[in-house]
Design an enzyme around this catalytic site. Structure first.
Site, PDB file in Angstrom:
ATOM      1  N   HIS A 237      -3.265   4.735   4.848  1.00 21.09           N
ATOM      2  CA  HIS A 237      -4.389   3.838   5.123  1.00 21.09           C
ATOM      3  C   HIS A 237      -5.697   4.507   4.727  1.00 21.09           C
ATOM      4  CE1 HIS A 237      -7.271   1.328   7.245  1.00 21.09           C
ATOM      5  NE2 HIS A 237      -7.656   2.377   7.932  1.00 21.09           N
TER       6      HIS A 237
ATOM      7  N   ARG B 246       0.853  -1.191   0.000  1.00 19.03           N
ATOM      8  CA  ARG B 246       0.000   0.000   0.000  1.00 19.03           C
ATOM      9  C   ARG B 246       0.886   1.237   0.000  1.00 19.03           C
ATOM     10  NH1 ARG B 246      -2.084   0.789   5.368  1.00 19.03           N
ATOM     11  NH2 ARG B 246      -0.739   2.603   5.441  1.00 19.03           N
TER      12      ARG B 246
ATOM     13  N   TYR C 219       4.887   6.431   9.628  1.00 22.75           N
ATOM     14  CA  TYR C 219       5.424   5.307  10.399  1.00 22.75           C
ATOM     15  C   TYR C 219       6.293   4.352   9.579  1.00 22.75           C
ATOM     16  CZ  TYR C 219       0.900   4.132   8.332  1.00 22.75           C
ATOM     17  OH  TYR C 219      -0.158   4.026   7.465  1.00 22.75           O
TER      18      TYR C 219
END
Lengths: 370, 327
Positions: free
Chosen positions: A266, A262, A274
């Site tokens: 998100h 990905r 992160y």
């Protein structure tokens, strides 16, 4: 540690990241030119829709949006491998899968604006292929045993249909995943399970979801076969799904793992701070759309001008669909709060609806807006 | 009308049998529901009658049973899913809350979730942990479910029949303490008792007692006992907890002006509070005394011999009746 398909000996691939491809395997797919073009169009459209959704969210017109950058081949490939009467249940970022099945863009967008979905057809029999789905789930993983039940029911009614259910690397940690695959194995149901291993569940990397090398290996625990596929290779995803669907139709479920990454956040609420940029860069080099463009160019199916024209048309369609969806959503009325809470509603539903309407008319709708 | 004498658990089996004979889209799934006929024999004979295609012993997973039932319902099948004890429903709650109760709403009626989730519920059989739970309130609280609790063999058959035919997900809670406590004449033919209608088990004019499930019998005993003291108690068995028969509850209270609510489930957040609030809203000026609640204590369900102190009994109910009349 981020994973790459080339680290696995048995990861299925037809087109390599550099665009070189296995000619024999590609020919064996027996895909017509228009079918190969359609795969490209769906991937480009998914990316355009993602971009449009994100823009609208930043403009405050959408409340929330999920990103799918880098996942388009996996999503489009599985949908292409299904027959028209087959079923597909997904989580909510799998735009390309729905686009490939012909779902109108505004229909996808309206889910994000209204939180519910609508179907054109009254009955299952009348449903177009894109309608053959249950509504999106939000509790990840729960769709797995539900799809098993759905296909169990279709089989009991004598239909020769297969169900494909997608779940993420995070969702595959849920007990529902185990329950679903186990039921399907025991009951010999026509279900294809696909783990879209995009390696991140919000900020949790795949090695914090599983100590196993692959998700595909899990299949042995359920008595059926699993296979690992390069999730950024749309042709490999198509081939693996088609094979799995045929097998499932004969009563043997199958598990596919689409190894992908990905690249986007998100969701629109995710700061995405992160992970290492180097991983993202490495996977950008494995971009599913660019890789497929190299194949299409080499095959003489498209030239670079075609790509540009298709991208522009996709952007335009996404923009127009979003406008239509926003117009439709603007028509919502407060009475909808109570619509279809029950199929056979108790009288207090009507009483509460009337109470709300009275309050709205007394105070004005503005008093309720925040 | 031909009738037979059945226990509550036999009436459950008969309703399942009759509906499966009537509608071939009805199937039964759960743990040990097939060959063995269920741990309480609530599905006895069903496997022999309909075979392994329609009566399915599933793997041991409440998540799987609930999830599969939802998918079955979406496909056009009418599943009856058994959870062996209601306390094991906890494992399937995510499926039930996040999907069963909302499938109709989120699909705007395209996919209704016509399923019945049956479970033996309540205490009183001195079984281990999680075998005595009374969790009706958590289902009543979530919009989208219907919640039914029979208290007699006659009602068990008629209400289960109605539940199987209802287009919404029905949580059908079977009071296992009275599965075999008594027999009752039950019509042999199929019949449905409408969901959402309470039954007045005993008419009275001094106090209304609202209850359901296995508490109905001690409540009736208490009503008979206080009758000797000249107290005329009305006993209303709610039968359906969602949707609740508000009209019957309110009308009874308007007549008597006094109320006691009896349930096995813990007190705090229990449905007695909901019923009390309903009476405050709808009939405050008829009220003659504070409303009493006779409930299970707010304790993690005490096991084995300690169950005696957890479950409301006739003595506690009598005390409550006298308390509301002493005012």
């Amino acid at each position: 540690m981020v994973r790459f398909p080339e680290e696995y000996d048995d990861c299925e691939q037809i087109i390599a990241p550099d665009g070189s491809y296995d000619t024999e395997a590609a020919n064996a797919l027996e895909l017509e030119t228009n079918e190969l073009q359609e795969l490209y169009g769906s991937m480009v459209q998914a990316r355009a829709l993602e971009k449009r959704g994100l823009t609208l969210q930043r403009q405050g017109k959408f409340h929330f949006w999920m990103e799918c950058r880098g996942l388009e081949a996996a999503h489009v490939g599985v949908a292409a491998g299904l027959g028209d009467r087959d079923w597909m249940n997904t989580e909510w970022r799998q735009y390309g899968a729905h686009i490939q099945r012909g779902r109108p863009l505004e229909d996808i967008l309206l889910f994000w604006l209204r939180g519910y979905e609508e179907w054109e057809s009254d009955t299952i029999d009348e449903m177009e292929s894109y309608e053959r789905r249950m509504p999106h789930i939000v509790a990840v993983g729960t769709q797995v045993p539900q799809t098993v039940g759905l296909m169990w029911g279709r089989k009991l009614q004598g239909y020769d249909e297969v169900g494909l259910v997608g779940v993420g690397d995070g969702g595959a940690s849920k007990g529902d995943f185990h329950a679903g695959l186990n039921f399907a194995g025991v009951l010999e149901l026509p279900v294809v399970f696909v783990v879209f291993n995009n390696q991140w569940a919000i900020s949790t990397p795949v090695e914090r979801q599983t100590a196993a090398e692959t998700y595909a290996d899990r299949a042995i625990g359920y008595g059926f076969e699993g296979t690992l596929v390069d999730g950024n290779d749309v042709l490999a995803m198509y081939r693996a799904t088609k094979r799995a669907v045929e097998r499932a139709r004969s009563g043997e479920p199958m598990l596919l793992e689409a190894l992908t990454y990905r690249r986007g956040a998100h969701s629109s609420s995710d700061a995405d701070d992160y992970r290492d940029d180097s991983d993202r860069e490495a996977w950008r080099d494995r971009d599913p759309i660019e890789r497929y463009e190299a194949f299409l160019l080499d095959q003489g199916i498209f030239d670079p001008d075609d790509f540009e024209a298709i991208r522009e048309a996709a952007d335009r369609r996404a923009k127009e669909a979003a406008e239509r969806a926003l117009d439709i959503a603007a028509e919502q009325s407060p009475t909808e709060v109570f619509d279809e809470v029950f199929a056979n509603p108790p009288t207090y539903i009507d009483e509460q609806r009337e109470a709300l309407l009275e309050l709205v008319s007394e105070h004005g709708e503005e008093a309720f807006r925040w | 009308m031909a009738a037979e004498s059945l226990t509550l658990v036999e009436a459950v089996a008969e309703a399942i049998h009759d509906e499966m004979a009537l509608d071939e889209s009805v199937i039964l799934l759960g743990e040990d529901v097939g060959r063995s006929g269920g741990v309480f024999r609530a599905t006895e004979g069903v496997y022999d009658a309909f075979g392994p295609e329609r009566v399915i012993d599933t793997p041991l997973s409440e998540t799987g049973i609930a999830g599969a039932a939802i998918g079955l319902a979406a496909s056009g099948i009418r599943p009856i899913a058994e959870i062996q004890f209601s306390g094991f429903t906890y494992a399937g709650l995510e499926q039930l809350y996040t999907r069963a109760a909302r499938l109709n709403a989120r699909s705007r009626g395209q996919f209704s979730c016509q399923m019945v989730l049956r479970a033996p519920f309540g205490g009183g059989v001195r079984a281990p942990d999680l075998h005595g739970e009374s969790m009706e309130a958590i289902f009543v609280h979530h919009p989208g479910f219907k919640v039914v609790v029979p208290s007699t063999p006659h009602d068990a058959k008629g209400l289960l029949t109605a539940s199987i035919r209802d287009p919404d997900p029905v949580i059908f809670l079977e009071p296992k303490k009275i599965y075999r406590a008594f027999r009752e004449e039950v019509p042999e033919e199929s019949y449905a008792i409408p969901i959402g209608e309470a039954a007045v088990r005993r008419e009275g004019s001094d106090v209304s007692i609202f209850t359901w499930g296995s508490m109905t019998r001690p409540t009736l005993s208490a009503a008979e006992a206080v009758a000797e003291d000249g107290i005329d108690a009305e006993v209303v068995d709610l039968r359906t907890l969602s949707p609740m028969d508000r009209e019957t509850i309110v009308e009874s209270f308007k007549k008597t002006g006094r109320a006691v609510v009896v349930h096995e489930a813990p007190r705090t957040g229990g449905l007695a509070g909901e019923i009390t609030a309903l009476l405050q809203e709808e009939a405050l000026f008829y009220q003659k005394a504070p409303i009493e609640r006779v409930t299970g204590w707010d304790a993690v369900y005490p096991l084995y011999d300690l169950e005696d102190f957890q479950l409301p009994n006739a003595a506690r109910i009598e005390d409550a009746i006298k308390a509301v009349l002493d005012e």
